[in-house]
Design a protein around this motif. Sequence first.
Motif, short mmCIF file in Angstrom:
data_model
loop_
_atom_site.label_atom_id
_atom_site.label_comp_id
_atom_site.label_asym_id
_atom_site.label_seq_id
_atom_site.Cartn_x
_atom_site.Cartn_y
_atom_site.Cartn_z
N SER A 239 11.43 5.54 9.56
CA SER A 239 11.21 6.77 8.81
C SER A 239 12.57 7.40 8.50
O SER A 239 13.37 7.63 9.41
N ARG B 285 0.86 -1.20 0.00
CA ARG B 285 0.00 0.00 0.00
C ARG B 285 0.90 1.24 0.00
O ARG B 285 1.89 1.31 0.73
N ILE B 286 0.47 2.20 -0.81
CA ILE B 286 1.32 3.39 -1.02
C ILE B 286 0.52 4.65 -0.69
O ILE B 286 -0.65 4.78 -1.09
N GLU B 287 1.15 5.56 0.03
CA GLU B 287 0.58 6.88 0.31
C GLU B 287 1.58 7.95 -0.11
O GLU B 287 2.76 7.86 0.22
N MET B 288 1.10 8.94 -0.86
CA MET B 288 1.96 10.04 -1.30
C MET B 288 1.33 11.37 -0.92
O MET B 288 0.14 11.59 -1.15
N ASP B 289 2.14 12.24 -0.33
CA ASP B 289 1.70 13.59 0.01
C ASP B 289 2.82 14.55 -0.43
O ASP B 289 3.72 14.88 0.34
N VAL C 170 6.36 11.75 1.80
CA VAL C 170 5.89 13.11 2.11
C VAL C 170 7.02 14.09 1.76
O VAL C 170 8.18 13.87 2.10
N ASP D 227 7.75 3.59 6.55
CA ASP D 227 7.11 2.29 6.31
C ASP D 227 6.49 1.79 7.60
O ASP D 227 6.68 2.37 8.68
N SER E 159 8.88 5.51 12.79
CA SER E 159 7.66 6.09 12.25
C SER E 159 6.52 5.91 13.25
O SER E 159 6.63 5.19 14.24
N LYS F 124 2.68 -0.71 4.49
CA LYS F 124 2.45 0.57 3.83
C LYS F 124 3.77 1.35 3.72
O LYS F 124 4.59 1.35 4.64
N SER G 45 4.93 5.31 2.79
CA SER G 45 4.43 6.66 2.57
C SER G 45 5.57 7.59 2.21
O SER G 45 6.69 7.47 2.72
#
Length: 406
Positions: free
Chosen positions: A378, A267-271, A310, A324, A372, A306, A308
């Motif tokens: 992180s 799962r990937i999150e991008m901000d 940012v 992660d 994280s 996941k 992410s």
Amino acid sequence: MLDVISAEAFKSRFGWPLLKRRADYQFLLLQILGWTTLTVISFLSLTLWYKQDQLQMNYTLHTLVQSMLGVLVSWPLRGLFKGLWDEKAVKRLFGISLGIILASALWTVSRIISFMAMTEEREVWLDFGGWIWGSIIIFIGWTSLYHGIKYYQLWLAEREELGELVAKNREIQLHRSRAELVARNAQLKMLRYQLNPHFLFNTLNAVSALITMNDANRANSMIVQLSNFLRYSLDNDPEQLVALEDEIRAVDLYLNIEKTRFGERLRIEMDVDPASRSVYVPSLILQPLIENSVKYAIAPQEKGGKVSIVTRLEESYCAIQVSDSGNGGAELEAGRLFSENSESRLGVGLRNTIDRLENFYGRDYVFKVTSSDSGGLSIILRIPLTSDVNAPQAVASITSDTLERC
């Protein structure tokens, strides 16, 4: 048959004699010029002044004769002063003083004798004291001029030598800078090309598995995505900076490949801050960070995890955080994260990332590793802002209480 001589022999045969003759010519010229000047001054201030009513040729000629005698008497002083040049100050001063007194006495006697021979004056010896004091003053001036010219010549020679030394050092520095630049470029290329082998190996294994499973569509899609990613990797010079927006596209290519491998497990999150997209960063600087998360936080977990990404602008820096949901936080607290073990989370990719950042920015960057919020790892980068793709800024200090270096 031509004679072949060495450079030292050439200097000995032609260089020094020529220089010596040149110095002799200069000394002779200055002697003539100086004593001729004295002749003119003597004529105007003494001969012409005292003999206005009865100016005779023999008095005029005597002013010329005494200057010629001065040339002869002063000539040996040159050899004396050269012989005393390297002596101690007291001995040198004594020798110079003695030379002035002897030369003055000799010149005075020769002047008086020639004066009496050329004129009808007979009581000249009674004024010997006045004649010799004038001679001493003249030879003190001659000695001062000689040493002044000599020191000026030495100063010119030293300045020329210093100029040659500076030019030589500058040339050495230029060659050294070029060598360092070549070495730095080679190191950057080496570090950049160390980033891909594991990823390429895993991707090809995944393609092979898909082909074995007769999933041609997914295998073909994966090959196309891999081709696009490798083209981006090869097209971008590791010595150049690229826009963060291009790096995000490269990350998308990489993650699409990994999504094909892991499916729903990844799962990937991008901000991504829109203002940060135009910031320039080293090419492929994010891929090893994400690969590290995929390898250690996603692959070992049955349920996956996941990742992410940012990005933010912070004053004169661009902050990039890759996090992660693995168990890297526990490893960090246990001190196992930065061990020299080959299984350490700080693998070749991350070590190369640190080296590349240092090559680009000196010490004006931050590489920070923390836990994280989800208990994973992180990684935070703070990169100086620059709008020039060819001129990364450098030199400041690292500010990270948890920064570890390999």
